[in-house]
Design a protein around this motif. Structure first.
Motif, short mmCIF file in Angstrom:
data_model
loop_
_atom_site.label_atom_id
_atom_site.label_comp_id
_atom_site.label_asym_id
_atom_site.label_seq_id
_atom_site.Cartn_x
_atom_site.Cartn_y
_atom_site.Cartn_z
N TRP A 68 0.85 -1.19 0.00
CA TRP A 68 0.00 0.00 0.00
C TRP A 68 0.89 1.24 0.00
O TRP A 68 2.08 1.18 0.28
CB TRP A 68 -0.91 0.02 1.23
N ALA A 69 0.30 2.39 -0.33
CA ALA A 69 1.05 3.64 -0.31
C ALA A 69 0.25 4.77 0.30
O ALA A 69 0.68 5.92 0.26
CB ALA A 69 1.46 4.01 -1.74
N THR A 70 -0.90 4.47 0.87
CA THR A 70 -1.78 5.53 1.35
C THR A 70 -2.09 5.45 2.83
O THR A 70 -2.93 6.20 3.33
CB THR A 70 -3.11 5.50 0.56
N SER A 71 -1.43 4.55 3.54
CA SER A 71 -1.69 4.45 4.98
C SER A 71 -1.12 5.67 5.69
O SER A 71 0.03 6.04 5.51
CB SER A 71 -1.05 3.18 5.54
N ALA A 72 -1.94 6.29 6.53
CA ALA A 72 -1.48 7.48 7.26
C ALA A 72 -0.39 7.13 8.27
O ALA A 72 0.40 7.98 8.67
CB ALA A 72 -2.66 8.13 7.97
N ASP A 73 -0.36 5.87 8.71
CA ASP A 73 0.62 5.48 9.72
C ASP A 73 1.97 5.13 9.13
O ASP A 73 2.99 5.27 9.80
CB ASP A 73 0.09 4.28 10.52
N ASP A 74 1.99 4.62 7.91
CA ASP A 74 3.27 4.17 7.35
C ASP A 74 3.25 4.31 5.83
O ASP A 74 3.48 3.38 5.09
CB ASP A 74 3.52 2.70 7.72
N ASP A 75 2.95 5.52 5.37
CA ASP A 75 2.90 5.74 3.93
C ASP A 75 4.32 5.69 3.34
O ASP A 75 5.30 5.89 4.03
CB ASP A 75 2.21 7.05 3.59
N ASN A 76 4.37 5.37 2.08
CA ASN A 76 5.65 5.29 1.35
C ASN A 76 6.58 4.24 1.93
O ASN A 76 7.81 4.39 1.85
CB ASN A 76 6.35 6.65 1.31
N ILE A 77 6.02 3.17 2.49
CA ILE A 77 6.85 2.13 3.09
C ILE A 77 7.74 1.46 2.05
O ILE A 77 8.89 1.13 2.33
CB ILE A 77 5.97 1.09 3.83
N PHE A 78 7.23 1.26 0.82
CA PHE A 78 8.05 0.64 -0.22
C PHE A 78 9.30 1.46 -0.49
O PHE A 78 10.41 0.94 -0.55
CB PHE A 78 7.25 0.46 -1.52
N LYS A 79 9.13 2.77 -0.67
CA LYS A 79 10.26 3.65 -0.96
C LYS A 79 11.29 3.59 0.16
O LYS A 79 12.50 3.50 -0.08
CB LYS A 79 9.76 5.08 -1.15
N TRP A 80 10.82 3.60 1.41
CA TRP A 80 11.75 3.55 2.53
C TRP A 80 12.51 2.23 2.55
O TRP A 80 13.73 2.21 2.73
CB TRP A 80 10.99 3.73 3.85
N GLN A 81 11.78 1.11 2.40
CA GLN A 81 12.45 -0.19 2.40
C GLN A 81 13.46 -0.30 1.27
O GLN A 81 14.58 -0.81 1.47
CB GLN A 81 11.42 -1.31 2.30
N MET A 82 13.09 0.18 0.10
CA MET A 82 13.99 0.06 -1.05
C MET A 82 15.27 0.88 -0.83
O MET A 82 16.38 0.40 -1.06
CB MET A 82 13.27 0.52 -2.32
N GLU A 83 15.12 2.10 -0.37
CA GLU A 83 16.27 2.98 -0.24
C GLU A 83 17.16 2.63 0.95
O GLU A 83 18.38 2.86 0.91
CB GLU A 83 15.80 4.42 -0.11
N ASN A 84 16.59 2.05 2.00
CA ASN A 84 17.35 1.84 3.23
C ASN A 84 17.74 0.40 3.50
O ASN A 84 18.69 0.16 4.26
CB ASN A 84 16.54 2.37 4.42
N GLU A 85 17.02 -0.55 2.92
CA GLU A 85 17.30 -1.96 3.23
C GLU A 85 17.49 -2.79 1.97
O GLU A 85 18.57 -3.34 1.74
CB GLU A 85 16.15 -2.55 4.07
#
Length: 318
Positions: free
Chosen positions: A130-147
């Motif tokens: 998902w990309a629209t959760s108010a609690d953890d939006d943009n989780i894919f981008k964060w995981q890709m860039e950091n892990e």
């Protein structure tokens, strides 16, 4: 193309019995499993002993006896699990798979991208669907860039030196960070061509993705393929959708994995196999049995029959 078997499909047979069962049916290309995911304890390879020369000599002798070839070494698991012990185990098994591949002159290792936690940390993976959760939006981008991106960049560089003839083939598997074409496209920015794909169509059918479209986009990055099918129940999907948390009970699930040709019809399989061949893939279609209706032997036999029909129809149409 040849039909092969992923060894985890036959967990009730020890290695010798599994080799013999496959050889008797002309299924001589074995994708052997050593990963963190799958039957437990591992029925065919033991990570504690597989590095010893004695064990490797035994394996080589059994392969010669039964006329077996390894099509790939499978290290399925979450290589980026947020639990340090689980991450270390999955990565150790992955490295053992690469080492085995080099030793046995196998040029394919199968695994998944991994799925870490979110930016707040924690002990559990977060699947970035998902990309629209108010609690953890943009989780894919964060995981890709950091892990995910940095780990696979480092791994791609390591592979080029330690195992230059090996391609690691990622299974785009919902539940890990890279589960569709868009995700793999982002990962290609971090890795060389020694990181490619294991194309398993079953994961795409239930998501509403056409596997042929995936093949057409990434054909030159496909290094391995699985033979596994998916049965969809439209009446149940109307009520439940395709995202469900229940066990894959054929009596109630909106979809579940099935033997090849028992979910999608033969024409669909022919179309998929033709797309693979057109894209330049002429390797093994490795049966992965996960049909809850049958034991490993019956399910694998049914998949072999379904794939044989499709390959014969493809040959007739050529």
């Amino acid at each position: 193309m040849r039909i092969g078997v992923y060894s985890d499909s036959l967990p009730h047979l020890d290695r010798r019995a599994m080799f013999q069962w496959c050889a008797e049916r002309g299924l001589n290309d074995i994708e052997i499993g050593v990963g963190a995911w799958g039957p437990w304890p591992r029925p065919h390879l033991d990570i504690a002993t597989v590095g010893s020369q004695k064990e490797r000599d035994t394996i080589a002798g059994e392969m010669k006896e039964f006329g077996i070839r390894f099509s790939a070494i499978n290290a399925a698991g979450n290589l980026l699990h947020p639990d340090p012990a689980k991450r270390a185990d999955a990565q150790a098994r992955f490295k053992a798979a690469v080492d085995l591949a080099v030793y046995f002159k196998v040029d394919r290792v199968i695994t998944m991208s991994g799925c870490p936690a979110g930016k707040g940390g924690g002990a559990l993976s977060i699947f970035p669907c998902w990309a629209t959760s108010a609690d953890d939006d943009n989780i894919f981008k964060w995981q890709m860039e950091n892990e995910v991106g940095p780990w696979w960049r480092e791994t791609s560089t390591w592979l080029a030196k330690a195992a230059p003839k090996v391609m690691v083939c990622l299974e785009m598997h919902p539940g890990v960070t890279i589960f569709n074409s868009a995700g793999f496209g982002e990962l290609t920015k971090y890795v060389d061509r020694n990181v490619g794909l294991n194309l398993d169509p079953s994961h795409f059918w239930w998501q509403g993705i056409d596997p042929v479209a995936v093949v057409e986009e990434w054909g030159d990055r496909i290094g391995h393929a699985h033979g596994k099918d998916t049965k969809l129940y439209p009446d149940r999907i109307k009520k439940q959708g395709v995202l469900h948390f229940a066990l894959p009970d054929p009596a109630t699930a909106p979809w579940h994995f099935v033997s090849c040709g028992e979910g999608q019809d033969d024409a669909t399989w022919v179309r998929f196999l033709k797309a693979l061949r057109k894209a330049g893939y002429d390797g093994v279609i490795s049966i992965e049995h996960e049909d809850p209706r049958y034991d490993g032997e019956e399910g694998t036999s049914r998949s072999a029959a379904g794939l044989s029909r499709a390959l014969a129809q493809m040959a007739e149409a050529a």
